[in-house]
Write a protein that holds these residues in place. Structure first.
Motif, PDB file in Angstrom:
ATOM      1  N   ASP A 197       6.742  -4.305 -26.121  1.00 51.63           N
ATOM      2  CA  ASP A 197       6.558  -2.869 -25.924  1.00 51.63           C
ATOM      3  C   ASP A 197       6.943  -2.457 -24.503  1.00 51.63           C
ATOM      4  O   ASP A 197       7.125  -3.292 -23.620  1.00 51.63           O
ATOM      5  CB  ASP A 197       5.102  -2.490 -26.177  1.00 51.63           C
ATOM      6  N   GLY A 198       7.035  -1.146 -24.306  1.00 45.47           N
ATOM      7  CA  GLY A 198       7.237  -0.594 -22.975  1.00 45.47           C
ATOM      8  C   GLY A 198       8.668  -0.439 -22.551  1.00 45.47           C
ATOM      9  O   GLY A 198       8.948  -0.294 -21.352  1.00 45.47           O
ATOM     10  N   PRO A 219      -4.265  -5.302 -25.289  1.00 42.53           N
ATOM     11  CA  PRO A 219      -3.057  -4.565 -24.887  1.00 42.53           C
ATOM     12  C   PRO A 219      -2.789  -4.742 -23.396  1.00 42.53           C
ATOM     13  O   PRO A 219      -3.719  -4.905 -22.606  1.00 42.53           O
ATOM     14  CB  PRO A 219      -3.403  -3.113 -25.234  1.00 42.53           C
ATOM     15  N   PRO A 231      -1.942  -3.426 -19.672  1.00 39.48           N
ATOM     16  CA  PRO A 231      -2.363  -2.185 -19.005  1.00 39.48           C
ATOM     17  C   PRO A 231      -1.295  -1.101 -19.113  1.00 39.48           C
ATOM     18  O   PRO A 231      -0.088  -1.375 -19.178  1.00 39.48           O
ATOM     19  CB  PRO A 231      -2.572  -2.625 -17.554  1.00 39.48           C
ATOM     20  N   ASP A 232      -1.750   0.146 -19.126  1.00 42.16           N
ATOM     21  CA  ASP A 232      -0.831   1.280 -19.267  1.00 42.16           C
ATOM     22  C   ASP A 232       0.070   1.468 -18.051  1.00 42.16           C
ATOM     23  O   ASP A 232       1.224   1.899 -18.192  1.00 42.16           O
ATOM     24  CB  ASP A 232      -1.613   2.572 -19.500  1.00 42.16           C
ATOM     25  N   LEU A 233      -0.436   1.173 -16.868  1.00 34.96           N
ATOM     26  CA  LEU A 233       0.296   1.511 -15.641  1.00 34.96           C
ATOM     27  C   LEU A 233       1.322   0.436 -15.274  1.00 34.96           C
ATOM     28  O   LEU A 233       1.249  -0.193 -14.222  1.00 34.96           O
ATOM     29  CB  LEU A 233      -0.677   1.739 -14.491  1.00 34.96           C
ATOM     30  N   GLN A 234       2.289   0.235 -16.167  1.00 37.42           N
ATOM     31  CA  GLN A 234       3.414  -0.632 -15.866  1.00 37.42           C
ATOM     32  C   GLN A 234       4.352   0.085 -14.885  1.00 37.42           C
ATOM     33  O   GLN A 234       4.206   1.284 -14.637  1.00 37.42           O
ATOM     34  CB  GLN A 234       4.139  -0.999 -17.155  1.00 37.42           C
ATOM     35  N   GLU A 290       5.613   3.663 -15.542  1.00 38.66           N
ATOM     36  CA  GLU A 290       4.585   4.685 -15.433  1.00 38.66           C
ATOM     37  C   GLU A 290       4.138   4.849 -13.983  1.00 38.66           C
ATOM     38  O   GLU A 290       3.832   5.964 -13.533  1.00 38.66           O
ATOM     39  CB  GLU A 290       3.398   4.338 -16.323  1.00 38.66           C
ATOM     40  N   GLN A 291       4.092   3.753 -13.244  1.00 37.88           N
ATOM     41  CA  GLN A 291       3.770   3.855 -11.818  1.00 37.88           C
ATOM     42  C   GLN A 291       4.761   4.770 -11.107  1.00 37.88           C
ATOM     43  O   GLN A 291       4.375   5.625 -10.293  1.00 37.88           O
ATOM     44  CB  GLN A 291       3.802   2.467 -11.169  1.00 37.88           C
ATOM     45  N   GLY A 327      -6.782   1.135 -12.462  1.00 35.89           N
ATOM     46  CA  GLY A 327      -5.835   0.805 -13.515  1.00 35.89           C
ATOM     47  C   GLY A 327      -4.785  -0.220 -13.148  1.00 35.89           C
ATOM     48  O   GLY A 327      -3.917  -0.531 -13.964  1.00 35.89           O
ATOM     49  N   VAL A 371      -2.244  -5.578 -13.805  1.00 37.81           N
ATOM     50  CA  VAL A 371      -0.835  -5.345 -14.099  1.00 37.81           C
ATOM     51  C   VAL A 371       0.002  -6.471 -13.487  1.00 37.81           C
ATOM     52  O   VAL A 371      -0.135  -6.782 -12.304  1.00 37.81           O
ATOM     53  CB  VAL A 371      -0.355  -3.989 -13.545  1.00 37.81           C
TER      54      VAL A 371
END
Length: 435
Positions: free
Chosen positions: A12-13, A162, A164-167, A170-171, A273, A277
């Motif tokens: 993903d991502g 999952p 972390p969202d702040l890959q 996104e950073q 967050g 990562v």
């Protein structure tokens, strides 16, 4: 190489965007040092490990961590962007009856193409039909040292959580936003104040410029490791600011310059967050320490307070910082920028170690061993020191430009770390001996 197997992966991502600040910072270092700054390691495999199990390990690594699937794309102006692939294939090499250390060096020294190569290289060593060792090399764009710890832990445990969202993609979006730009502006105000006030020179003129110009040395010291634990126990100041102060005092003694200005590496993982990562997130901060006329205990407490401000302002846009530095250097010709200091030790592990007695510390004094390991014309930074904790010793590694600082002074700096720490352990209330 005996075999080469292609391992398919997907994750993903996926996407494309600007580099995050951490990615920009390390890429600029790669350009300066003419290196992709690979990190490599090898270790034994459990008996009976199959080729399929090694392939699955590589597949998991590539699929789970977006930075392992990240390559660069360069625009007409040379500006780099990150491209995170959704899927692909990566090579697993197998070597017969090979020395895993030689394989590590080979993988690190082979040419690297930022646009076409995956930033992970993995190889297995096979002897007598058994897979005995695994070698992994990563481009520093994949992760910093703190993220590497997360990567290795998850590679071992394979959690079904999952990522972390702040890959980094996104950073980079947050960093371009209004809150991100406020953080950057606040950091630059901190840097500008110190850069405008600091003395022009950071080092005495090199007495012995060498050819090859750039040298690397290692110093392993049991006494330094013991003294740091003793000082922390006696003063209550955590090991990280203690070592920062020890470095500042040693540097002031070698250069004769105070206040000391230094660029310590800050992991930035205390930010919401970002703690788990796997990415290049650490950046160098800027710290000013006046260590003259103090006791060691007072210097350690001062370093603890200064470190908090340093950490707060070590999250910034490297391009903006470079522009600021260029402006200030133009206004202050001859300004020498501060040296880099990278404390890579695991404070949690150190905190659990036994506290040595003062007699034990004194008995270990002077037992450190220094060795010059590399001389080359490919550039390092003018002066950078890394600290690692080894079994029974602290290791200090120095990279220096001998046209900026003499080799004898660079060696004296590392030996000075041991001397300062031991003096402080024997009597925290004695003076730093910095004028």
């Amino acid at each position: 190489m005996t075999e080469r197997h292609m391992v398919a992966f997907d994750g993903d991502g996926a996407g494309e965007g600007e580099l995050s600040w951490g990615q920009q910072d390390i890429y600029r270092a790669m350009v300066r040092q003419e290196s992709w700054i690979p990190n490599g390691a090898w270790g034994p495999l459990p008996e009976g490990t199959t080729l399929a199990e090694i392939q699955q390990r590589l597949r998991y690594l590539m699929s789970r961590f977006p930075t392992a699937r990240t390559r660069l794309r360069f625009g007409p102006d040379g500006a780099a962007r990150q491209v995170v692939a959704k899927e692909g294939e990566v090579a697993l090499e197998v070597y017969e009856d090979a020395d895993p250390e030689r394989i590590r060096l080979k993988l690190q020294h082979d040419p690297f193409d930022f646009e076409r190569d995956w930033p992970i290289r993995m190889a297995a060593v096979r002897r007598g039909g058994e897979h005995t060792h695994l070698v992994v090399v990563m481009c520093h764009l994949v992760t910093d040292g703190f993220g590497a710890g997360v990567l290795l832990e998850e590679l071992d445990k394979r959690p079904e959580l999952p990522v972390p969202d702040l890959q980094p993609l996104e950073q980079a979006r947050w960093q371009a936003s209004a809150p991100g730009q406020r953080q950057h502006a606040m950091a630059l105000r901190h840097w500008e104040t110190i850069l405008r006030e600091m003395p022009l020179r950071r080092y005495p003129e090199s007495r012995a410029p060498q050819s090859p110009r750039h040298w690397r040395g290692e110093f392993q010291s049991p006494a330094l490791s013991m003294a740091l634990r003793s000082v922390t126990a006696q003063t209550g100041v955590p090991a990280a600011p203690v070592l920062l102060a020890v470095f500042a005092i040693a540097l002031a003694r070698v250069t004769g310059l105070n206040p000391v200005v230094v660029r310590p590496m800050v992991n930035n993982r205390f930010r919401p967050g970002l703690d788990r990562v796997v990415c290049m997130l650490a950046q160098y901060g800027l710290c000013r320490l006046d260590v003259a006329g103090l006791t060691f205990a007072e210097a350690f407490e001062r370093a603890r307070r200064s470190a908090m401000s340093t950490y707060k302002h070590a999250y910034y846009d490297p391009a903006g910082l470079d522009a600021l530095v260029e402006t200030i250097v133009a206004e202050r010709p001859g300004l020498q920028l501060p040296c880099y200091f990278n404390d890579r030790r695991d404070d949690a592990a150190i905190a659990g170690a036994p506290v040595p007695s003062v007699d034990d510390v004194a008995g270990a004094r002077g037992g450190g061993v220094f060795t010059w390991t590399t001389r080359q014309d490919v550039p390092f930074e003018p002066l950078i020191v890394h600290l690692d904790e080894l079994p029974g010793a602290t290791q200090a590694i120095v990279f220096c430009d001998t046209h900026v600082i003499a080799p004898d002074d660079a060696e004296a700096l590392l030996r000075g770390l041991e001397a300062v720490a031991v003096e402080a352990a024997l009597d925290p209330d004695s003076p730093t001996a910095v004028g």
